[in-house]
Design a protein around this motif. Structure first.
Motif, short mmCIF file in Angstrom:
data_model
loop_
_atom_site.label_atom_id
_atom_site.label_comp_id
_atom_site.label_asym_id
_atom_site.label_seq_id
_atom_site.Cartn_x
_atom_site.Cartn_y
_atom_site.Cartn_z
N LEU A 228 38.59 44.65 20.27
CA LEU A 228 37.71 44.30 21.37
C LEU A 228 38.06 42.91 21.88
N PRO A 229 38.49 42.79 23.15
CA PRO A 229 38.75 41.44 23.67
C PRO A 229 37.44 40.70 23.94
N ALA A 230 37.56 39.38 24.13
CA ALA A 230 36.35 38.57 24.34
C ALA A 230 35.66 38.94 25.65
N THR A 231 36.46 39.18 26.67
CA THR A 231 35.86 39.61 27.93
C THR A 231 36.51 40.93 28.33
N LEU A 232 35.67 41.86 28.73
CA LEU A 232 36.17 43.17 29.14
C LEU A 232 35.39 43.55 30.39
N ALA A 233 35.86 43.08 31.54
CA ALA A 233 35.18 43.41 32.79
C ALA A 233 36.13 44.20 33.66
N PHE A 234 35.58 45.05 34.52
CA PHE A 234 36.44 45.81 35.41
C PHE A 234 37.18 44.89 36.37
N VAL A 235 36.45 43.89 36.84
CA VAL A 235 37.00 43.00 37.85
C VAL A 235 36.72 41.57 37.42
N PRO A 236 37.72 40.68 37.44
CA PRO A 236 37.42 39.27 37.17
C PRO A 236 36.49 38.74 38.26
N SER A 237 35.63 37.79 37.89
CA SER A 237 34.57 37.45 38.85
C SER A 237 35.11 36.83 40.13
N GLU A 238 36.35 36.27 40.10
CA GLU A 238 36.86 35.72 41.36
C GLU A 238 37.23 36.83 42.35
N TYR A 239 37.32 38.06 41.87
CA TYR A 239 37.61 39.16 42.78
C TYR A 239 36.37 39.97 43.14
N LYS A 240 35.20 39.39 42.87
CA LYS A 240 33.95 40.11 43.13
C LYS A 240 33.86 40.56 44.59
N ILE A 241 34.39 39.73 45.47
CA ILE A 241 34.27 40.02 46.90
C ILE A 241 35.02 41.30 47.28
N THR A 242 35.98 41.73 46.42
CA THR A 242 36.73 42.93 46.76
C THR A 242 35.96 44.21 46.48
N VAL A 243 34.92 44.10 45.60
CA VAL A 243 34.22 45.33 45.19
C VAL A 243 33.60 46.06 46.39
N PRO A 244 32.77 45.38 47.21
CA PRO A 244 32.19 46.11 48.34
C PRO A 244 33.25 46.70 49.25
N PHE A 245 34.37 45.98 49.38
CA PHE A 245 35.40 46.48 50.27
C PHE A 245 35.98 47.80 49.78
N PHE A 246 36.24 47.87 48.47
CA PHE A 246 36.84 49.10 47.97
C PHE A 246 35.85 50.26 48.01
N ILE A 247 34.56 49.97 47.79
CA ILE A 247 33.56 51.03 47.95
C ILE A 247 33.55 51.51 49.39
#
Lengths: 332, 423
Positions: A295-314
């Motif tokens: 288990l890595p220390a952080t396991l997120a789908f998207v690093p938080s600096e790329y948060k702005i891309t999430v709405p775009f891809f949806i």
């Protein structure tokens, strides 16, 4: 159980909060889209403008809030809403209405709204500078820690005043909007105009009034969303930049021209954002010994600096698979 | 037959030339030539927009993204090779990661083709989502250690050391490829959706370039980029910039000629027909979406080339320097003020608006400083200290105001589009 509390704090509560804010913006966009048939790009700046009106009023009467036990900016919200609604009506009068009367293509009005975006941004930054501010002047942000009654969890659930207010406020607004759209004459006129503007006009509906009411509703909702967001985080002049894509994505995901769809879309986008930057490693940690990988220390789908891309891809996914949105929007 | 020169246009061009000469006199020749070179790079980008908006009526709100791609490609292809990276094991590992990415893309494509073998939709959707999520995590975890290693050991992967023209060409091709995918998804829908999607893609491109330290050095910026002509240290500022200007001028002349031919040819007529009446042109058997995709990709290629030329001239690749305001809306003002669909007008608009743009800051600052000086003298008014950053914001307001005013009062621009009728 602490992991679950972490999940509730970081996903459920923040998703609900940001989702409500996106939903309020998206409802405005979707109403404007269905009545005036153009994508109103200046909407996120209207939200910022509303927040700045609330900030002005807070700075002028800083003692009102503590006397009532509520955040001052929230007490000042009705006034800020009225000011933003007025601004929205006059922006329409000054910049969009002449173009509409010229009978230009909708895309030209979209461009004009981009021009309005730039003007609002320039004005706000010229007068307020570019630094971020706190909406609390004489009062402090109320933070509630709810201790869970059982022993397994020793971390509290954390809720702040603005978060509670925005979620409650959204429920009230949804009921009010629903009653307005289905029970009142004006609301019915709005729906008629969104279905067929020409038919609405020949059947004696005053389309100018409907347009004005649309701007008033959209402006007030924008002021609420902007103020509550800056109460929850902080007041930044580039607020609009972080709001523009999510609220458009929410409106399109919900189906353009569909107010209830926009609500759902707001929450879809809000939760998608919080879920995608959430650190899943925390939730998986109790099962660490049973996993087949380290288990890595952080396991997120998207690093938080790329948060702005999430709405775009949806947004892109919806445009590819279901361009009418989840609720079958009318205008395409 | 000698063509009669149109009076109004000639006068405006002469006035602009005088203004530029004046600028050179006041601010120095080197500065004036620099403004001209930058304006010429912007003119290439603006020509890309004028075919999208003027020829075909497509609203591209994400010019910044395509300009940034051009700049990135100019950096990646022309910057000197980073030998220490290529000789280390990390280059091989990066190759493996890239292969993983290619394999993942191929697999996703295969899954998207499942409908061909009659897999029902209800099964297809979950399969697609699961495959995409798994592959995404696989690729991301393949890249993460390699990129971290590159950043900590070698800084970044460096350039490829190719000639400058290759960087510009690839910049155009890359921008065109991205445009193809965006256009493919959005051009069949209402035109507003293209605006939203391009706005989003520009921000994503910027976020990617800014945060991919292994590829672009992120906020550390990459400089100096090699020039296609002798630099200032060899022949002096004025001469070097003038040589650069001649390169971009030749480029503009070629593009101008080709666009002029295309505009007056059957292709241009068809584009205008689609723009002016979509329904009747599709009734005439024109594939409206395919044609729009064509012109959208073509415009974005020009934006990529212009962006590459701009980055090379500045000599620095700074992902943070790509601002929607400079690289999207300034271009819009150039095109709608100059005359959408009129190539000469677009070039005129590019130079004209850019000269105003660079001069507005000192002028605004001067006005603000005088106001604060007078205010201080007469009313003992304490002016805010961050005047220079606020004066910059006046530009934002002005650009927005110009857009709305031009749309309202001069929708055809200073050089209206001239449609030639052949009898």
């Amino acid at each position: 159980m602490n992991e679950l509390v972490f999940f509730i704090n970081n996903v459920v509560i923040s998703g609900l909060t940001i989702g409500s804010i996106y939903a309020l913006g998206a409802v405005g966009i979707t109403l404007i889209f269905s009545i005036l048939r153009f994508a109103h790009f200046a909407h996120a700046d209207l939200m910022t403008l509303g927040a700045f009106f609330a900030f002005f009023l807070t700075a002028m009467f800083p003692a009102v809030g503590p006397a009532l036990g509520l955040p001052t900016a929230f007490v000042m919200l009705p006034l800020a809403m009225a000011m933003t609604a007025l601004a929205a009506v006059y922006i329409d009068k000054g910049f969009y209405k002449p173009l509409r009367r010229h009978g230009v293509k909708p895309i030209v009005i979209v461009m004009a709204s981009l021009g309005v975006t730039l003007m609002l941004q320039g004005l706000i930054r010229m007068f307020m500078g570019t630094s971020s501010r706190s909406m609390y002047i004489d009062d402090r942000k109320g933070i509630h820690r709810i201790e869970l009654p059982f022993d397994l969890a020793n971390r509290p659930i954390v809720l702040t005043d603005p978060q509670i207010i925005i979620i409650l406020l959204l429920v009230v607004i949804v009921i009010a909007l629903h009653l307005f759209l289905t029970r009142t004459r004006l609301g019915k006129a709005m729906r008629a105009m969104s279905d067929n503007p020409d038919l609405a006009r020949v059947s004696g509906i005053n389309t100018d009034t409907v347009v004005k009411v649309t701007w008033i509703i959209a402006g007030s909702l924008a002021a609420i969303a902007g103020t509550m967001l800056s109460l929850d985080v902080s007041l930044k002049p580039d607020l609009s930049f972080h709001l523009l894509l999510p609220i458009f994505a929410a409106a399109i995901v919900g189906g353009v021209g569909h107010p209830y769809g926009a609500l759902a879309g707001g929450f879809v986008i809000g939760f998608a954002e919080t879920l995608s930057v959430f650190n899943w490693a925390v939730l998986l940690r109790p099962w660490r010994d049973y996993l087949w990988f380290d288990l890595p220390a952080t396991l997120a789908f998207v690093p938080s600096e790329y948060k702005i891309t999430v709405p775009f891809f949806i947004l892109l996914a919806i445009l590819v698979w279901r361009p009418t949105g989840l609720f079958k929007g009318k205008v395409l | 037959m000698l063509m009669k020169l149109p009076m109004k246009e000639t006068l405006m061009i002469v006035a602009l030339a005088v203004a530029v000469l004046l600028l050179m006199q006041v601010m120095g020749t080197a500065y004036g030539v620099r403004v001209l070179v930058e304006a010429s790079c912007y003119a290439i980008i603006a020509l890309g927009l004028t075919i999208q908006w003027g020829y075909a009526g497509l609203f591209n709100a994400g010019i910044m993204g395509f300009v940034a791609i051009g700049g990135f490609s100019a950096m990646l292809l022309t910057f000197p090779v980073n030998q220490s990276f290529w000789e280390s094991e990390l280059s091989g590992e990066l190759g493996v990661a890239v292969l993983k990415l290619v394999a993942a893309v191929a697999l996703v494509y295969a899954v998207l083709q499942l409908h061909r073998i009659k897999v029902p939709r209800s099964i297809r959707l979950p399969i697609t989502l699961i495959v995409m999520a798994t592959l995404y995590l696989w690729v991301v975890n393949g890249f993460a250690p390699v990129t971290q290693g590159i950043v900590s050991q070698h800084g970044f992967i460096g350039g490829l050391g190719l000639p400058v023209w290759a960087g510009w060409l690839v910049g155009g091709i890359l921008a065109g490829t991205v445009a193809y995918f965006i256009g493919h998804i959005c051009l069949g829908l209402r035109s507003d959706y293209l605006a939203i999607a391009t706005l989003g893609v520009a921000e994503i491109i910027k976020a990617f370039l800014k945060n991919s330290d292994w590829l672009t050095r992120g906020t550390l910026t990459v400089s100096p980029l090699p020039w296609p002509v002798p630099g200032a240290s060899e022949v002096g500022f004025v001469m070097a910039r003038a040589l650069y200007l001649s390169v971009t001028a030749v480029l503009i002349a070629i593009i101008f000629y080709l666009l002029h031919r295309a505009y007056n040819g059957p292709w241009g007529r068809m584009m205008r027909a689609i723009r002016d009446n979509e329904l009747s042109s599709s009734a005439m058997g024109k594939d409206v979406n395919q044609r729009r995709l064509e012109v959208f990709v073509l415009g974005c290629i020009l934006m990529g080339i212009g962006g590459a030329a701009l980055a090379t001239f500045n000599g620095i690749f700074d992902p943070n320097g790509y601002l929607p305001l400079n690289h999207t809306f300034l271009i819009w003002v150039m095109v709608i003020l100059g005359g959408p669909g009129n190539n000469l007008g677009t070039i005129f608009g590019a130079v004209f608006v850019y000269v105003i743009w660079v001069m507005s800051e000192p002028v605004a600052l001067f006005i603000l400083n005088s106001i604060s000086y007078l205010g201080d003298m007469w009313f003992a008014w304490e002016a805010p200290s961050d005047f220079s950053s606020r004066a910059l914001q006046a530009r934002v307001f002005t650009i927005g105001l110009i857009i709305t005013l031009v749309l309202r009062y001069a929708p055809k621009g200073l050089f209206p589009e001239k449609v030639q009728h052949h009898h």
